[in-house]
Design a protein around this motif. Structure first.
Motif, PDB file in Angstrom:
ATOM      1  N   GLY A 225       0.780  -1.232   0.000  1.00  0.00           N
ATOM      2  CA  GLY A 225       0.000   0.000   0.000  1.00  0.00           C
ATOM      3  C   GLY A 225       0.807   1.275   0.000  1.00  0.00           C
ATOM      4  O   GLY A 225       0.241   2.359  -0.157  1.00  0.00           O
ATOM      5  N   THR A 226       2.119   1.182   0.138  1.00  0.00           N
ATOM      6  CA  THR A 226       2.930   2.401   0.190  1.00  0.00           C
ATOM      7  C   THR A 226       2.927   3.154  -1.134  1.00  0.00           C
ATOM      8  O   THR A 226       3.132   4.368  -1.156  1.00  0.00           O
ATOM      9  CB  THR A 226       4.388   2.079   0.562  1.00  0.00           C
ATOM     10  N   ARG A 227       2.682   2.440  -2.232  1.00  0.00           N
ATOM     11  CA  ARG A 227       2.605   3.096  -3.539  1.00  0.00           C
ATOM     12  C   ARG A 227       1.164   3.146  -4.048  1.00  0.00           C
ATOM     13  O   ARG A 227       0.915   3.478  -5.195  1.00  0.00           O
ATOM     14  CB  ARG A 227       3.505   2.360  -4.542  1.00  0.00           C
ATOM     15  N   ARG A 228       0.225   2.777  -3.168  1.00  0.00           N
ATOM     16  CA  ARG A 228      -1.201   2.804  -3.528  1.00  0.00           C
ATOM     17  C   ARG A 228      -2.003   3.493  -2.431  1.00  0.00           C
ATOM     18  O   ARG A 228      -3.145   3.132  -2.139  1.00  0.00           O
ATOM     19  CB  ARG A 228      -1.710   1.370  -3.736  1.00  0.00           C
ATOM     20  N   GLU A 229      -1.402   4.487  -1.813  1.00  0.00           N
ATOM     21  CA  GLU A 229      -2.014   5.112  -0.644  1.00  0.00           C
ATOM     22  C   GLU A 229      -3.318   5.842  -0.958  1.00  0.00           C
ATOM     23  O   GLU A 229      -4.076   6.185  -0.045  1.00  0.00           O
ATOM     24  CB  GLU A 229      -1.025   6.074   0.033  1.00  0.00           C
TER      25      GLU A 229
END
Length: 337
Positions: free
Chosen positions: A199-203
């Motif tokens: 999720g760090t690149r899909r926040e």
């Protein structure tokens, strides 16, 4: 000179792709076929390479590994798994008393050192700031590898006491450890493994928008960037929602003591999976990524594989190597003399 087609198989191919940073495909390789080196790996023993193969600066037993977040659910498993493989561990914890209780069955040990400190430098001021960072530096100076498992809760809890919020722990704290590791020497510290989160690149995509309400994914992304930008070889691992023991967090999965599928793992490059991940699987992925000499400058997601056709309960070392070898950017940098 014209090469006849039947002569082409006699020649090896070397290449130098050019990309923006080490986490894409920036690398030079003389040999990339994993199947040609798999025969040198015994899944029941520590791997060894024949004399004619040179792998630069790969981890080996008796190395000392600096582990942050050593009393967390994943961190304590990483510590035990490394000790089982005859590595020495310096376990960083905010509470030595808690660590001594967790690792009571291992103490006293010449292979395990418990070090009470904090990755969060915001709790220190003045002379104490310089002193504490100096102590951290001294410990990292004695290590060959660094594993970052530190973290805090995504939502406000008692774990946020003493300013242990996501930014201070996951971003600033990671930056501190990476910076101190670089100060030692890029040739002394062989590898950094950073345990992040999916999720760090899909926040901005649900359900990660909810998880990121207080900025935990933004902070972990900041930690990832610090690791990515370091010249030290590194691996970023993004597990799914952590389930299974040890239950040390205050999230719903821990409070309800949810378990995972225990049916193996699914590993995929980047931040691209959604699902749960057993803490034991996350810990094993950290250790395997650390010990695999060819697993570097990669970032991947890992979740439980719950497909009914998957019957193997756990990955062995060969399965981990095969999973890593499927990741884009995994390169066997092997030189034949």
């Amino acid at each position: 000179m014209i090469l006849l087609p039947f002569l082409l198989p006699l020649f090896s191919i070397s290449y130098t792709p050019i990309t923006l940073n080490k986490y894409n495909t920036l690398r030079t390789a003389k040999f990339t076929r994993l199947s040609s080196v798999l025969k040198y790996f015994d899944p029941l023993e520590n791997f060894s390479l024949p004399a004619q193969i040179s792998v630069h600066s790969h981890p080996k037993p008796d190395d000392t590994v600096f582990v942050t977040g050593a009393t967390g659910g994943v961190g304590q498993l990483v510590v035990r798994k490394l000790l089982d493989r005859d590595y020495n561990v310096i376990a960083l914890t905010r509470s030595a008393a808690k660590a001594e209780e967790i690792f009571d069955d291992l103490l006293p040990s010449t292979s395990l050192e418990i070090f009470e400190s904090n990755v969060n430098s915001e709790i220190w001021a003045g002379d104490q700031y310089v002193k504490k960072l100096g102590e951290l530096q001294e410990k990292i100076n004695t290590c060959e590898e660094v594993v970052i498992c530190s973290g805090t809760s995504a939502f406000p809890t008692t774990r946020w006491r003493n300013s242990n919020r996501p930014y201070n722990v996951d971003e600033k704290g990671t930056q501190n450890i990476v910076s101190l590791s670089e100060t030692v020497s890029t040739t002394t510290i062989k590898k950094i493994v950073y345990l992040s989160s999916i999720g760090t690149r899909r926040e901005r995509v649900f359900p990660f928008t909810f998880l990121n309400l207080f900025g935990v994914l933004d902070a972990k992304k900041g930690g990832e960037i610090a690791v990515e930008n370091s010249p030290i070889p590194s691996v970023i691992i993004r597990p799914g929602r952590l389930v299974g023991g040890p239950y040390t967090a205050t999230d719903l999965a821990s409070l309800m003591k949810l378990g995972g599928g225990e049916k193996g793992c699914e590993v995929k490059i980047g931040d691209s999976l959604t699902g749960d991940c057993e803490r034991s699987a996350a810990a094993e992925s950290v250790v395997q990524a650390l010990l695999d000499p060819f697993c570097k400058n990669l970032d991947f997601s890992i979740i439980d594989d719950t497909r009914p056709t998957k019957t193997k309960a756990v990955f062995g070392e060969t399965q981990w190597m095969e999973a890593f070898s499927q990741l884009e950017g995994y390169v066997c940098e092997v030189d034949f003399d």
